[in-house]
Design an enzyme around this catalytic site. Structure first.
Site, PDB file in Angstrom:
ATOM      1  N   ARG A 139      31.679  37.953  -2.635  1.00  0.00           N
ATOM      2  CA  ARG A 139      30.518  38.261  -3.456  1.00  0.00           C
ATOM      3  C   ARG A 139      29.944  39.629  -3.059  1.00  0.00           C
ATOM      4  O   ARG A 139      30.361  40.221  -2.096  1.00  0.00           O
ATOM      5  CB  ARG A 139      29.458  37.177  -3.224  1.00  0.00           C
ATOM      6  CG  ARG A 139      29.238  36.884  -1.724  1.00  0.00           C
ATOM      7  CD  ARG A 139      27.836  36.568  -1.367  1.00  0.00           C
ATOM      8  NE  ARG A 139      26.900  37.617  -1.726  1.00  0.00           N
ATOM      9  CZ  ARG A 139      26.651  38.675  -0.961  1.00  0.00           C
ATOM     10  NH1 ARG A 139      27.299  38.871   0.155  1.00  0.00           N
ATOM     11  NH2 ARG A 139      25.757  39.577  -1.324  1.00  0.00           N
ATOM     12  N   GLY A 140      28.955  40.076  -3.900  1.00  0.00           N
ATOM     13  CA  GLY A 140      28.400  41.402  -3.667  1.00  0.00           C
ATOM     14  C   GLY A 140      29.159  42.400  -4.533  1.00  0.00           C
ATOM     15  O   GLY A 140      30.398  42.440  -4.528  1.00  0.00           O
ATOM     16  N   ALA A 141      28.409  43.206  -5.288  1.00  0.00           N
ATOM     17  CA  ALA A 141      29.025  44.062  -6.320  1.00  0.00           C
ATOM     18  C   ALA A 141      30.175  44.929  -5.809  1.00  0.00           C
ATOM     19  O   ALA A 141      31.284  44.873  -6.358  1.00  0.00           O
ATOM     20  CB  ALA A 141      27.947  44.898  -6.995  1.00  0.00           C
TER      21      ALA A 141
ATOM     22  N   ARG B  44      32.841  37.008 -13.066  1.00  0.00           N
ATOM     23  CA  ARG B  44      31.371  37.063 -12.990  1.00  0.00           C
ATOM     24  C   ARG B  44      30.930  38.255 -13.838  1.00  0.00           C
ATOM     25  O   ARG B  44      31.483  39.352 -13.716  1.00  0.00           O
ATOM     26  CB  ARG B  44      30.859  37.196 -11.553  1.00  0.00           C
ATOM     27  CG  ARG B  44      31.129  35.950 -10.720  1.00  0.00           C
ATOM     28  CD  ARG B  44      30.497  36.044  -9.356  1.00  0.00           C
ATOM     29  NE  ARG B  44      29.041  35.888  -9.403  1.00  0.00           N
ATOM     30  CZ  ARG B  44      28.219  36.264  -8.447  1.00  0.00           C
ATOM     31  NH1 ARG B  44      28.709  36.865  -7.356  1.00  0.00           N
ATOM     32  NH2 ARG B  44      26.907  36.061  -8.535  1.00  0.00           N
TER      33      ARG B  44
ATOM     34  N   GLN C 149      21.683  33.934   0.454  1.00  0.00           N
ATOM     35  CA  GLN C 149      22.459  35.058   1.006  1.00  0.00           C
ATOM     36  C   GLN C 149      21.670  35.797   2.094  1.00  0.00           C
ATOM     37  O   GLN C 149      22.241  36.296   3.049  1.00  0.00           O
ATOM     38  CB  GLN C 149      22.839  36.058  -0.108  1.00  0.00           C
ATOM     39  CG  GLN C 149      23.887  35.562  -1.075  1.00  0.00           C
ATOM     40  CD  GLN C 149      23.292  34.882  -2.287  1.00  0.00           C
ATOM     41  OE1 GLN C 149      22.236  34.234  -2.210  1.00  0.00           O
ATOM     42  NE2 GLN C 149      23.971  34.979  -3.420  1.00  0.00           N
TER      43      GLN C 149
ATOM     44  N   ASP D 196      23.568  45.349  -8.877  1.00  0.00           N
ATOM     45  CA  ASP D 196      24.826  44.871  -9.447  1.00  0.00           C
ATOM     46  C   ASP D 196      25.231  45.701 -10.654  1.00  0.00           C
ATOM     47  O   ASP D 196      26.401  45.799 -10.986  1.00  0.00           O
ATOM     48  CB  ASP D 196      24.705  43.397  -9.818  1.00  0.00           C
ATOM     49  CG  ASP D 196      24.681  42.560  -8.558  1.00  0.00           C
ATOM     50  OD1 ASP D 196      25.750  42.147  -8.089  1.00  0.00           O
ATOM     51  OD2 ASP D 196      23.581  42.391  -7.996  1.00  0.00           O
TER      52      ASP D 196
ATOM     53  N   ASN E  77      19.780  43.150 -10.270  1.00  0.00           N
ATOM     54  CA  ASN E  77      20.073  42.739  -8.898  1.00  0.00           C
ATOM     55  C   ASN E  77      19.703  41.273  -8.744  1.00  0.00           C
ATOM     56  O   ASN E  77      19.205  40.640  -9.676  1.00  0.00           O
ATOM     57  CB  ASN E  77      19.303  43.611  -7.902  1.00  0.00           C
ATOM     58  CG  ASN E  77      19.837  43.461  -6.483  1.00  0.00           C
ATOM     59  OD1 ASN E  77      21.048  43.459  -6.250  1.00  0.00           O
ATOM     60  ND2 ASN E  77      18.944  43.270  -5.531  1.00  0.00           N
ATOM     61  N   LYS E  78      19.917  40.735  -7.536  1.00  0.00           N
ATOM     62  CA  LYS E  78      19.697  39.323  -7.263  1.00  0.00           C
ATOM     63  C   LYS E  78      18.322  38.860  -7.731  1.00  0.00           C
ATOM     64  O   LYS E  78      17.320  39.566  -7.530  1.00  0.00           O
ATOM     65  CB  LYS E  78      19.854  39.062  -5.762  1.00  0.00           C
ATOM     66  CG  LYS E  78      19.701  37.633  -5.331  1.00  0.00           C
ATOM     67  CD  LYS E  78      20.551  36.682  -6.116  1.00  0.00           C
ATOM     68  CE  LYS E  78      22.035  37.063  -6.002  1.00  0.00           C
ATOM     69  NZ  LYS E  78      22.834  36.217  -6.924  1.00  0.00           N
TER      70      LYS E  78
HETATM   71  O1  MRU Z   1      25.374  36.698  -6.275  1.00  0.00           O
HETATM   72  P1  MRU Z   1      25.713  37.746  -5.253  1.00  0.00           P
HETATM   73  O2  MRU Z   1      25.560  37.293  -3.861  1.00  0.00           O
HETATM   74  O3  MRU Z   1      27.047  38.386  -5.520  1.00  0.00           O
HETATM   75  O4  MRU Z   1      24.602  38.892  -5.520  1.00  0.00           O
HETATM   76  C1  MRU Z   1      24.665  40.050  -4.754  1.00  0.00           C
HETATM   77  C2  MRU Z   1      23.539  40.973  -5.013  1.00  0.00           C
HETATM   78  O5  MRU Z   1      22.704  40.799  -5.878  1.00  0.00           O
HETATM   79  C3  MRU Z   1      23.536  42.240  -4.205  1.00  0.00           C
HETATM   80  O6  MRU Z   1      22.236  42.685  -3.991  1.00  0.00           O
HETATM   81  C4  MRU Z   1      24.306  43.304  -4.982  1.00  0.00           C
HETATM   82  O7  MRU Z   1      25.543  42.794  -5.340  1.00  0.00           O
HETATM   83  C5  MRU Z   1      24.498  44.540  -4.227  1.00  0.00           C
HETATM   84  S1  MRU Z   1      25.594  44.312  -2.938  1.00  0.00           S
HETATM   85  C6  MRU Z   1      25.549  45.763  -2.209  1.00  0.00           C
END
Ligand code: MRU
Length: 329
Positions: free
Chosen positions: A47-49, A88, A192, A233, A243-244
Site C-alpha cells: 500500500r501507499g501511492a 485500487r 496505518q 495519492d 489523501n487518506k
Molecule cells: O490506503 P493506503 O494505506 O494505501 O493510503 C495511503 C495514503 O493515503 C498515503 O498518505 C499516500 O498513499 C501517500 S504515501 C506516500
C-alpha cells in the site's frame, strides 16, 4: 534488526513485506501470479501511492512471465495487466506505472523487467529529494524549532521506499536537529499510523505520540503542533489533493490555527489529466472495516478510504523537483 525489503523482484517473482501483519509480525509474501498481486494490493499488504506504482510496474513483468508460461494470448495478457492497474482507483501512481511499463511489452520481457526495476530503483532517491526539500520549507516557514510535526497515515519507507515522503520530511528534520517530536494519527479504520508509522519511527529512534483521529483537530487548535505534513495519492491539475481519509480535517484545523499544511509527494502523483478534486475516483471499502467488531451485526457504514483537500487549504506541495506554492490559484 534488519527488516526484509519492503518490495523486491527475485528470480521472476515479487517479494513484499506484508503490511497487514505489521508491526507485530514481519512476514514476507512470495507473489508469483497476477491473482496474488491483486490480492496483496486490495488487502493493503502492499500500500501507499509510490509503492503501489512500483508494485504495479513489477506486476507487468510478472504478468508477462506468467502469460508466457501459461500460453496467454495478447487479449488475455492485456486483461490481466488491466486488473493490476485497476486494483485500487485513487492512487494515480498504480495505473500510471502499469501503463508506462506495459507499453514496452512489444520490446520483450527484458525491456519490461528493466523498466519495472528502474521504477523500483529510482524510488529511494525521489524520496530523499522530497525529504530534504520539505524539511527546508518547514524550517523556512516555522524556524528551526525544534518543531512539533503532525502527520497522518503512513508515508515512510513502507509506502514509498527510501526515506518516504511526509515521513521523509520528518526524518530530514530529525537528522538536522530541528525536530522535537511527531504527533501521529492512528488513522482509522486500518490504523496505518498506529501500526506502521509508529513502527518506523520506533526503528528510527524518533520521538512520537500517537493520537486518536478525532483528537487531531482539537490538538492543533491548542497549539500542540507547529506544522502538518502529509502525503498524497493523487494531486489534480488545480492542486486539489486526494489523501487518506481524515486529511481534510487536518487541513481545516491547520488553516484555522495558522500553521503550515505541507503535502509531500513525487511528481508521479500529480495527475494533469484530472482537472480538479471532484474528478478524482475515491475508493470506498467494505463496511466491515469500520463496523467489526464494535458495531451491532448488520450495521451499515460509509467507508471512504480517501478524501479531497481543496488546493486553497494547502500551504505548499513539495516534490523531488520543486516546491509548489499557490498552485495555479
Ligand atoms: O490506503 P493506503 O494505506 O494505501 O493510503 C495511503 C495514503 O493515503 C498515503 O498518505 C499516500 O498513499 C501517500 S504515501 C506516500
Amino acid at each position: 534488526m534488519d527488516n526484509p525489503d519492503v518490495l523486491a523482484w527475485r528470480d521472476g517473482h515479487i517479494e513484499a513485506l506484508d503490511q497487514t501483519a505489521l508491526p507485530h509480525q514481519v512476514r514476507v509474501l512470495r507473489i508469483d501470479t497476477v491473482d496474488r498481486l491483486v490480492q496483496a494490493i486490495t488487502s493493503l499488504a502492499i500500500r501507499g501511492a509510490p509503492l503501489l506504482g512500483a508494485a504495479g510496474a513489477l506486476g507487468v513483468a510478472l504478468a508477462a512471465r506468467q502469460g508466457q508460461a501459461e500460453g496467454w494470448d495478447d487479449a488475455r495478457l492485456d486483461a490481466e495487466i488491466g486488473r493490476i492497474a485497476a486494483a485500487r482507483p485513487t492512487a494515480v501512481n498504480l495505473s500510471r506505472e502499469v501503463k508506462a511499463v506495459a507499453a514496452l511489452i512489444p520490446d520483450g520481457t527484458q525491456a519490461v523487467e528493466a523498466a519495472a526495476l528502474a521504477v523500483l530503483q529510482s524510488a529511494a532517491e525521489v524520496s530523499h529529494q522530497i525529504s530534504l526539500r520539505g524539511a527546508a520549507y518547514l524550517v523556512e516557514a516555522c524556524g528551526r524549532g525544534p518543531l512539533r510535526v503532525h502527520t497522518h497515515c503512513n508515508t515512510g519507507s513502507l509506502a514509498c521506499l527510501g526515506w518516504g515522503t511526509a515521513l521523509g520530511v520528518i526524518r530530514a528534520l530529525h537528522a538536522d536537529g530541528a525536530l522535537s517530536h511527531v504527533i501521529v494519527d492512528e488513522t482509522r479504520p486500518l490504523l496505518q499510523g498506529a501500526r506502521l508509522t509508529c513502527w518506523e519511527l520506533d526503528q528510527l529512534g524518533i520521538e512520537h505520540r500517537l493520537v486518536s483521529d478525532g483528537a487531531a483537530p482539537f490538538l492543533i487548535s491548542q497549539g500542540l503542533a507547529d506544522a502538518v505534513v502529509v502525503g498524497a495519492d493523487r494531486i489534480a491539475a488545480n492542486g486539489d489533493v486526494a489523501n487518506k481519509i481524515g486529511t481534510y480535517g487536518l487541513a481545516l484545523a491547520a488553516r484555522k490555527a495558522g500553521i503550515p499544511f505541507l503535502v509531500a509527494a513525487p511528481e508521479s502523483t500529480i495527475d494533469e489529466a484530472t482537472a480538479a478534486g471532484a474528478a478524482i475516483p475515491l475508493e470506498q471499502r467494505a463496511a466491515e472495516e469500520i463496523t467489526v467488531p464494535a458495531a451491532p451485526v448488520g450495521t451499515k457504514a460509509l467507508n471512504f478510504a480517501f478524501d479531497i483537500t481543496p488546493a486553497d487549504l494547502v500551504s505548499a506541495i513539495v516534490t523531488e523537483k520543486r516546491l509548489i506554492q499557490n498552485f495555479r490559484r
